[in-house]
Write an enzyme that holds these catalytic residues in place. Structure first.
Site, PDB file in Angstrom:
ATOM      1  N   LYS A 205      46.306   9.297  36.508  1.00 42.56           N
ATOM      2  CA  LYS A 205      45.960   7.966  35.967  1.00 42.56           C
ATOM      3  C   LYS A 205      44.687   7.542  36.702  1.00 42.56           C
ATOM      4  CE  LYS A 205      45.815   3.970  36.324  1.00 42.56           C
ATOM      5  NZ  LYS A 205      44.516   3.221  36.251  1.00 42.56           N
TER       6      LYS A 205
ATOM      7  N   GLY B 288      44.674   4.055  31.512  1.00 49.77           N
ATOM      8  CA  GLY B 288      45.401   2.791  31.370  1.00 49.77           C
ATOM      9  C   GLY B 288      45.199   1.873  32.555  1.00 49.77           C
TER      10      GLY B 288
ATOM     11  N   GLU C  25      45.393   7.248  50.439  1.00 51.94           N
ATOM     12  CA  GLU C  25      44.032   7.148  50.983  1.00 51.94           C
ATOM     13  C   GLU C  25      43.583   5.732  50.700  1.00 51.94           C
ATOM     14  OE1 GLU C  25      42.390   9.412  52.606  1.00 51.94           O
ATOM     15  OE2 GLU C  25      43.586  11.186  52.223  1.00 51.94           O
TER      16      GLU C  25
ATOM     17  N   CYS D 192      34.641   3.976  50.841  1.00 55.78           N
ATOM     18  CA  CYS D 192      35.709   3.519  51.735  1.00 55.78           C
ATOM     19  C   CYS D 192      35.424   3.864  53.190  1.00 55.78           C
ATOM     20  CB  CYS D 192      37.035   4.105  51.293  1.00 55.78           C
ATOM     21  SG  CYS D 192      36.902   5.844  50.946  1.00 55.78           S
TER      22      CYS D 192
ATOM     23  N   GLU E  44      37.610  -5.358  54.211  1.00 59.12           N
ATOM     24  CA  GLU E  44      36.761  -4.425  53.479  1.00 59.12           C
ATOM     25  C   GLU E  44      36.046  -5.185  52.366  1.00 59.12           C
ATOM     26  OE1 GLU E  44      38.687  -1.299  51.157  1.00 59.12           O
ATOM     27  OE2 GLU E  44      37.314   0.053  52.201  1.00 59.12           O
TER      28      GLU E  44
HETATM   29  P1  NAD Z   1      42.931  -0.470  43.389  1.00 58.60           P
HETATM   30  O1  NAD Z   1      43.946  -0.238  44.429  1.00 58.60           O
HETATM   31  O2  NAD Z   1      42.968  -1.756  42.670  1.00 58.60           O
HETATM   32  O3  NAD Z   1      42.987   0.639  42.262  1.00 58.60           O
HETATM   33  C1  NAD Z   1      43.074   2.015  42.536  1.00 58.60           C
HETATM   34  C2  NAD Z   1      43.865   2.691  41.439  1.00 58.60           C
HETATM   35  O4  NAD Z   1      45.203   2.178  41.456  1.00 58.60           O
HETATM   36  C3  NAD Z   1      43.340   2.440  40.025  1.00 58.60           C
HETATM   37  O5  NAD Z   1      43.536   3.591  39.236  1.00 58.60           O
HETATM   38  C4  NAD Z   1      44.243   1.320  39.534  1.00 58.60           C
HETATM   39  O6  NAD Z   1      44.359   1.300  38.139  1.00 58.60           O
HETATM   40  C5  NAD Z   1      45.551   1.689  40.168  1.00 58.60           C
HETATM   41  N1  NAD Z   1      46.471   0.570  40.344  1.00 58.60           N
HETATM   42  C6  NAD Z   1      46.184  -0.752  40.456  1.00 58.60           C
HETATM   43  N2  NAD Z   1      47.321  -1.472  40.575  1.00 58.60           N
HETATM   44  C7  NAD Z   1      48.348  -0.591  40.538  1.00 58.60           C
HETATM   45  C8  NAD Z   1      49.764  -0.710  40.619  1.00 58.60           C
HETATM   46  N3  NAD Z   1      50.344  -1.897  40.773  1.00 58.60           N
HETATM   47  N4  NAD Z   1      50.503   0.407  40.572  1.00 58.60           N
HETATM   48  C9  NAD Z   1      49.925   1.611  40.442  1.00 58.60           C
HETATM   49  N5  NAD Z   1      48.608   1.803  40.331  1.00 58.60           N
HETATM   50  C10 NAD Z   1      47.818   0.711  40.386  1.00 58.60           C
HETATM   51  O7  NAD Z   1      41.565  -0.221  44.111  1.00 58.60           O
HETATM   52  P2  NAD Z   1      40.128  -0.238  43.480  1.00 58.60           P
HETATM   53  O8  NAD Z   1      39.640  -1.634  43.537  1.00 58.60           O
HETATM   54  O9  NAD Z   1      40.123   0.465  42.185  1.00 58.60           O
HETATM   55  O10 NAD Z   1      39.350   0.707  44.543  1.00 58.60           O
HETATM   56  C11 NAD Z   1      38.740   0.215  45.684  1.00 58.60           C
HETATM   57  C12 NAD Z   1      39.619   0.448  46.901  1.00 58.60           C
HETATM   58  O11 NAD Z   1      39.940   1.812  47.086  1.00 58.60           O
HETATM   59  C13 NAD Z   1      38.943   0.033  48.156  1.00 58.60           C
HETATM   60  O12 NAD Z   1      39.810  -0.749  48.922  1.00 58.60           O
HETATM   61  C14 NAD Z   1      38.626   1.347  48.866  1.00 58.60           C
HETATM   62  O13 NAD Z   1      38.518   1.327  50.242  1.00 58.60           O
HETATM   63  C15 NAD Z   1      39.732   2.208  48.440  1.00 58.60           C
HETATM   64  N6  NAD Z   1      39.342   3.614  48.525  1.00 58.60           N
HETATM   65  C16 NAD Z   1      39.848   4.414  49.517  1.00 58.60           C
HETATM   66  C17 NAD Z   1      39.472   5.740  49.608  1.00 58.60           C
HETATM   67  C18 NAD Z   1      40.006   6.669  50.667  1.00 58.60           C
HETATM   68  O14 NAD Z   1      39.870   7.863  50.526  1.00 58.60           O
HETATM   69  N7  NAD Z   1      40.612   6.204  51.699  1.00 58.60           N
HETATM   70  C19 NAD Z   1      38.609   6.263  48.694  1.00 58.60           C
HETATM   71  C20 NAD Z   1      38.115   5.441  47.698  1.00 58.60           C
HETATM   72  C21 NAD Z   1      38.510   4.116  47.629  1.00 58.60           C
END
Ligand code: NAD
Length: 462
Positions: free
Chosen positions: A170, A201, A245, A279, A369
């Site tokens: 996803k 989605g 992550e 990140c 962040e």
């Molecule tokens: P997010 O957590 O909102 O979304 C990440 C993914 O999770 C998306 O596919 C989203 O659709 C899904 N998601 C959202 N709510 C969900 C739920 N309730 N249940 C299951 N899935 C759900 O984060 P974002 O805003 O898309 O990404 C930015 C964040 O990701 C930043 O905080 C960044 O630091 C982190 N990040 C971490 C790494 C790492 O390797 N540590 C790498 C990239 C990004």
């Protein structure tokens, strides 16, 4: 941009269960460039069933054959690298050169590394009178964010396939087009039907359904700490393995013996690349009080140069979020020396490269962040003070240390509570384990350590 109006499930593009769609917007000009289906729990269930049905066959496929499919996948990604770069530029907004050099090139390197690892990995070992078999953990639910959209997909799918697992992905709703391109590449590479499946989605709908699905054996999630915590709790309740992550707030520690100009310039470049949406970005620069004003001047000059070159952030929501943090920095008393909250262009979700000086370690901009092109420069008194500040956040994903000689930098790095440290500007290594200490996550990605996440052991005694 080409967009499929179906889901890639069981080796074919199939109509989604519902009618809802997600609009994909180019953040540089705010134009809609495509529509993909907004999957439901029903689509997720269909995909998980396909992955479950394909598991015995793929798990029993000899590692050399799995390696051959991954090598074929790498070759397709190489053949389509320009299309990958253009797609990421269109949906994420990163400058085309960066998309070519990073968003397309890194996934190719990672896919290639797993083609080699799958062939060479010791899936069986002897321990005294036992033979230990490293077996695939099963059906993997992979949930990925938008900031390195293809890299984050490949960093999960490639080791999972190498291990003999099957996958339901996803991807992030802001960047689904490169995920569809990846599904096409998997298909072209001859990976058997059902081994890899894609459901596009919304996070709280399709993402949550995947994380909660009882027939998923491992959830591998990259994204925000808030969602990661929720996924970890769900997995814990189901006694299910999880890899997380999450976010970061990494420190770039410049020791007094370092080449100050180099450390500052590389530090600013690190924060500004990908418009600050990394990140592991070194968003806190720690400088000794005697070199502080010189470093601030150097950083302000370096940041100004990025004004023309920087891409937008991914969405209007992200732009608002980053601007909010910049306003908060000013309100809490930090000194703005470059950029600011005002959008530099009338169209597109741009944020000016921003540098704050006189940032106290406990200010919001030094703790949370931001995920935008915003650097905080913090003054330290001595090495112990620098270490206290470096380790003084909830995160521990990455960091950097600069010193006149390597042993001095290494000694400091060994005391940092973080999963990765670049010494005097050390290069990214796609084989080194990547992942966080503290609230930056659980588990590791990339290389052999990343492969091990998708395996479980069975010991036979003789
Ligand atoms: P997010 O957590 O909102 O979304 C990440 C993914 O999770 C998306 O596919 C989203 O659709 C899904 N998601 C959202 N709510 C969900 C739920 N309730 N249940 C299951 N899935 C759900 O984060 P974002 O805003 O898309 O990404 C930015 C964040 O990701 C930043 O905080 C960044 O630091 C982190 N990040 C971490 C790494 C790492 O390797 N540590 C790498 C990239 C990004």
């Amino acid at each position: 941009m080409k967009a499929h109006d179906g889901m890639y499930i069981d080796g074919a593009w199939r109509p989604a269960a519902g009618q809802d769609a997600i609009e994909v917007v180019n953040p540089a000009d705010e134009q809609v460039i495509g529509r993909v289906p907004a999957g439901t729990a029903e689509d997720v269930d269909t995909a998980v069933r396909a992955a479950r049905a394909a598991l015995p066959g793929w798990a029993a496929t000899p590692p050399a054959e799995r390696a051959a499919r991954l090598a074929a996948l790498r070759d397709v990604l190489v053949a389509r690298k320009d299309e990958i770069a253009e797609t990421v530029t269109a949906e994420l907004g990163s400058p085309l050169k960066f998309s070519q050099n990073v968003h397309a090139a890194v996934p190719i390197a990672v896919a290639g590394s797993y083609a080699e690892l799958a062939a060479a990995y010791a899936f069986e070992e002897k321990v005294g009178n036992s033979t230990v078999h490293h077996e695939p953990i099963g059906v993997v639910g992979a949930i990925t964010p938008w900031n390195y959209p293809l890299h984050q997909i490949v960093a999960k799918a490639a080791p999972a396939l190498a291990a003999g697992c099957t996958v339901v992905l996803k991807p992030a709703e802001d960047t689904p087009l490169v995920a569809q391109l990846f599904a096409e590449a998997v298909h072209e590479a001859g990976v058997p039907a059902g081994v890899f499946n894609l459901v596009t989605g919304l996070g709280p709908v399709a993402g949550q359904a995947l994380a909660e699905h009882p027939d998923i054996d491992l959830v591998s999630f990259t994204g925000s700490t808030a969602v990661g915590r929720q996924i970890g709790a769900t997995a814990g309740a189901a006694v299910k393995k999880v890899a997380l992550e999450l976010g970061g707030k990494s420190a770039n520690v410049i020791l007094p013996s370092a080449d100050l100009a180099k450390a500052v310039n590389v530090g600013v470049a690190n924060v500004m690349s990908n418009s600050g949406q990394t990140c592991s970005a070194w968003t806190r620069m720690l400088v000794h009080r005697e070199q502080y004003e010189e470093a601030v001047e150097l950083a302000a000059t370096a940041a100004a140069k990025y004004g023309e070159r920087i891409g937008p952030v991914v969405s209007a929501k992200q732009q608002q979020r980053v601007r909010g943090y910049i306003e908060k920095g000013v309100a809490e008393g930090a000194r703005l020396v470059a950029g600011g909250a005002e959008p530099p262009r009338a169209q597109g979700y741009f944020v000016a490269p921003t540098v704050f000086a006189d940032v106290a370690p406990d200010m919001t901009i030094a703790q949370e962040e931001i995920f935008g092109p915003v650097l905080s420069i913090i003054r330290y008194e001595d090495e112990d003070d620098a270490l206290r500040i470096a380790n003084g956040t909830a995160y521990g994903l990455a960091g950097a240390v600069w010193a006149g000689d390597q042993p001095e930098a290494v000694a400091f790095a060994r005391r940092m509570d973080t999963g990765q440290v670049d010494i005097n500007g050390g290069r990214f290594n796609p084989l080194a384990p990547f992942g966080g200490y503290k609230q930056s996550g659980v588990g590791r990605e990339l290389g052999a350590h990343g492969l091990a996440e998708y395996l479980q052991t069975k010991s036979l005694q003789f």
